[in-house]
Design a protein around this motif. Structure first.
Motif, short mmCIF file in Angstrom:
data_model
loop_
_atom_site.label_atom_id
_atom_site.label_comp_id
_atom_site.label_asym_id
_atom_site.label_seq_id
_atom_site.Cartn_x
_atom_site.Cartn_y
_atom_site.Cartn_z
N SER A 230 0.62 -1.15 -0.17
CA SER A 230 -0.12 -0.02 -0.16
C SER A 230 0.98 1.11 0.06
O SER A 230 0.52 2.19 -0.78
CB SER A 230 -1.42 0.07 1.46
N VAL B 121 -5.50 4.28 -0.25
CA VAL B 121 -5.84 2.50 -0.81
C VAL B 121 -6.83 2.30 -0.69
O VAL B 121 -7.18 1.61 -0.11
CB VAL B 121 -4.68 1.40 -0.07
N ALA B 122 -7.60 1.84 -2.23
CA ALA B 122 -8.93 1.42 -2.25
C ALA B 122 -8.78 0.15 -2.27
O ALA B 122 -10.06 -0.63 -1.83
CB ALA B 122 -9.36 1.55 -3.33
N ALA B 123 -7.96 -0.61 -2.79
CA ALA B 123 -7.86 -1.83 -3.04
C ALA B 123 -6.92 -2.60 -3.74
O ALA B 123 -5.50 -1.37 -4.01
CB ALA B 123 -8.56 -2.28 -4.30
N PRO B 124 -6.04 -3.52 -3.47
CA PRO B 124 -4.41 -3.72 -3.87
C PRO B 124 -3.97 -3.58 -5.19
O PRO B 124 -4.65 -3.50 -6.32
CB PRO B 124 -4.71 -5.59 -3.89
N ASP B 125 -3.76 -2.84 -5.23
CA ASP B 125 -2.85 -1.89 -6.45
C ASP B 125 -3.65 -1.05 -7.03
O ASP B 125 -3.61 -0.35 -8.57
CB ASP B 125 -2.50 -2.80 -7.19
N LEU B 126 -4.51 -0.50 -5.84
CA LEU B 126 -5.95 0.65 -6.51
C LEU B 126 -5.72 1.49 -5.92
O LEU B 126 -6.09 1.41 -4.47
CB LEU B 126 -6.86 0.38 -6.82
#
Length: 96
Positions: free
Chosen positions: A8, A77-82
């Motif tokens: 993250s 961080v909204a989601a993994p890799d996002l």
């Protein structure tokens, strides 16, 4: 990615480098933060842009707004890799 840095934190660092590139008016720096097939779109682009098309778009924006700057209002961080970010763009329109 640095093994000591959580994923993250790395994603947020990439987003920060993206905005830093815009603030330096450096299309190559902005493009370096994107995946090879990454695209950019906003309401004025007429669809997704990548590579040289995105490079040309940035140069046009920098020409129209020579003092453009982006301020990150919030980021997380909204989601993994996002990463999601709220930002404010400021600039004086001197072109079309």
């Amino acid at each position: 990615m640095d093994a000591t840095m959580p994923a993250s934190a790395d994603a947020i660092a990439v987003a920060q480098r993206y905005f830093d590139g815009w603030n330096r008016r450096d299309p190559a720096a902005v493009l370096s933060t994107m995946a090879p097939n990454g695209t950019y779109a906003d309401p004025t682009t007429g669809g997704p842009l990548s590579g040289e098309a995105f490079n040309g778009y940035m140069k046009g924006l920098f020409s129209a707004f020579p003092d453009v700057s982006f301020e990150i209002a919030s980021i997380g961080v909204a989601a993994p890799d996002l990463v999601a970010a709220q930002w404010v763009m400021r600039g004086t329109n001197t072109g079309s």
